[in-house]
Design an enzyme around this catalytic site. Structure first.
Site, PDB file in Angstrom:
ATOM      1  N   ASP A 266       7.781   4.770  -3.180  1.00 36.99           N
ATOM      2  CA  ASP A 266       7.341   4.959  -1.790  1.00 36.99           C
ATOM      3  C   ASP A 266       8.557   5.169  -0.879  1.00 36.99           C
ATOM      4  OD1 ASP A 266       4.767   4.504  -2.704  1.00 36.99           O
ATOM      5  OD2 ASP A 266       4.911   2.341  -2.327  1.00 36.99           O
TER       6      ASP A 266
ATOM      7  N   GLY B 209       0.872  -1.187   0.000  1.00 37.06           N
ATOM      8  CA  GLY B 209       0.000   0.000   0.000  1.00 37.06           C
ATOM      9  C   GLY B 209       0.899   1.224   0.000  1.00 37.06           C
TER      10      GLY B 209
ATOM     11  N   SER C 118      11.114  -4.089   2.189  1.00 36.26           N
ATOM     12  CA  SER C 118      12.418  -3.723   1.618  1.00 36.26           C
ATOM     13  C   SER C 118      12.961  -2.392   2.156  1.00 36.26           C
ATOM     14  CB  SER C 118      12.296  -3.622   0.095  1.00 36.26           C
ATOM     15  OG  SER C 118      11.524  -2.485  -0.277  1.00 36.26           O
TER      16      SER C 118
HETATM   17  O1  RIB Z   1       3.852   1.450  -4.677  1.00 39.13           O
HETATM   18  C1  RIB Z   1       3.754   0.045  -4.492  1.00 39.13           C
HETATM   19  C2  RIB Z   1       2.441  -0.289  -3.850  1.00 39.13           C
HETATM   20  O2  RIB Z   1       1.393   0.016  -4.743  1.00 39.13           O
HETATM   21  C3  RIB Z   1       2.277  -1.742  -3.515  1.00 39.13           C
HETATM   22  O3  RIB Z   1       2.743  -2.064  -2.226  1.00 39.13           O
HETATM   23  C4  RIB Z   1       0.781  -1.984  -3.723  1.00 39.13           C
HETATM   24  O4  RIB Z   1       0.112  -2.336  -2.562  1.00 39.13           O
HETATM   25  C5  RIB Z   1       0.251  -0.694  -4.334  1.00 39.13           C
HETATM   26  O5  RIB Z   1      -0.423   0.078  -3.419  1.00 39.13           O
END
Ligand code: RIB
Length: 306
Positions: free
Chosen positions: A254, A40, A293
């Site tokens: 992220d 997420g 990670s």
């Molecule tokens: O940015 C990667 C994420 O996008 C994944 O972990 C997946 O859950 C989606 O939300």
């Protein structure tokens, strides 16, 4: 530890399948590997920031189920404080992740479940938390009106606002003008501006187009080419660097956003903050999984010093 970082976003249980290719409709193929783990975008960013040493708070909705327990577990281990509305009428988010053997590239389907019901009211409930932050960070996996309300509350309180516009969707100039720093990747920048983003000059033009629509500054993440920061007609380019071979890029954006937020909350200057975010992303791609990670502060500092 810097000022508080408040993340609005979603948690997914990522079910990741590694295979040579995606099956066609009606076809069954054999996979080469499977992994179930925390993901997420918002949660990944919160975990990245927490492991990097940030004082991180996560606003979201979860279902009352096992995937919700997975979310709480990964946040506890990363030092992320949850501000969760448990929604018994829906399920915790989940994502199907296809990982292409050989390239490590991914294709993702997200079902946000309860987090798809995050409301403007949920933001108002957490207004004091947002107002007390140094940095407010959100993405677009939860409803747009909630993201916009979060940005509005943060902006009114003088909190630095970061929008990671993923997945890409149309945004109004009114929403963009609430954003201090927008962090699209190349395809998201193309989707937001209608401009091609394949070269540095094109990335600068797309960043300028976003600034003309109201954002304070743009950082376009360029994958293995690093990141390009743009503000006031000036650019800073920071190349990507990893401490080993690339294993999986899921969550690399992220990682960058979480690292950037941590550095800015600590008061680091922008160039240093870009390098910090790139280091977090660079380490994360050498490991499998999304949240799993994300590196810890000692590893980031050692990599930056090396
Ligand atoms: O940015 C990667 C994420 O996008 C994944 O972990 C997946 O859950 C989606 O939300």
């Amino acid at each position: 530890m810097g000022k508080p970082i408040v993340v609005l976003g979603i948690f997914n249980a990522d079910a990741a399948y590694r295979a040579a290719r995606l099956p066609r409709l009606g076809e069954t193929i054999m996979g080469a590997g499977f992994h179930l783990g925390p993901g997420g975008k918002g949660s990944n960013q919160a975990v990245a920031a927490g492991r990097a040493g940030g004082d991180v708070h996560m606003i979201t909705r979860l279902g009352a189920d096992d995937f919700g327990l997975m979310a709480r577990g990964v946040w506890a281990s990363a030092g992320v404080t949850p501000h969760v509305i448990e929604d018994a009428e829906s399920h915790t988010g989940s994502a199907f992740i296809f990982l292409e053997e050989g390239t490590g590239q991914n294709a993702i389907i997200v079902c946000p479940g309860a987090a798809g019901r995050i409301s403007v009211g949920d933001i108002q409930t957490n207004a004091a938390l947002i107002q007390g932050a140094g940095v407010f960070l959100t993405q677009l996996e939860q409803p747009l009106d909630a993201a916009e309300e979060g940005l509005r509350v943060a902006r009114a309180a003088g909190v630095t606002t970061i929008l990671n516009p993923a997945p890409a969707t149309d945004l109004t100039d009114a929403m963009l003008s609430l954003v201090d720093i927008i962090t699209p990747n190349e395809s998201e920048a193309e989707g937001l501006t209608g401009l091609p983003v394949t070269t540095r000059a094109e990335a600068e033009a797309a960043a300028d187009a976003l600034i003309a629509r109201g954002v304070g500054a743009a950082i376009i993440t360029l994958g293995e080419k690093g990141v390009l920061y743009r503000k006031g007609g000036k650019s800073i380019h920071v190349p990507a660097r990893a401490p080993g071979p690339v294993k999986e890029t899921t969550g690399a954006g992220d990682a960058f956003n979480g690292g950037l937020a941590t550095a800015l909350a600590e008061g680091q200057a922008i160039e240093q903050a870009l390098r910090f975010g790139c280091a977090v992303a660079g380490i994360s791609v050498t490991r499998p999984g999304a949240a799993a990670s994300m590196p810890h502060r000692a590893e980031i500092d050692a990599f930056l010093a090396g």
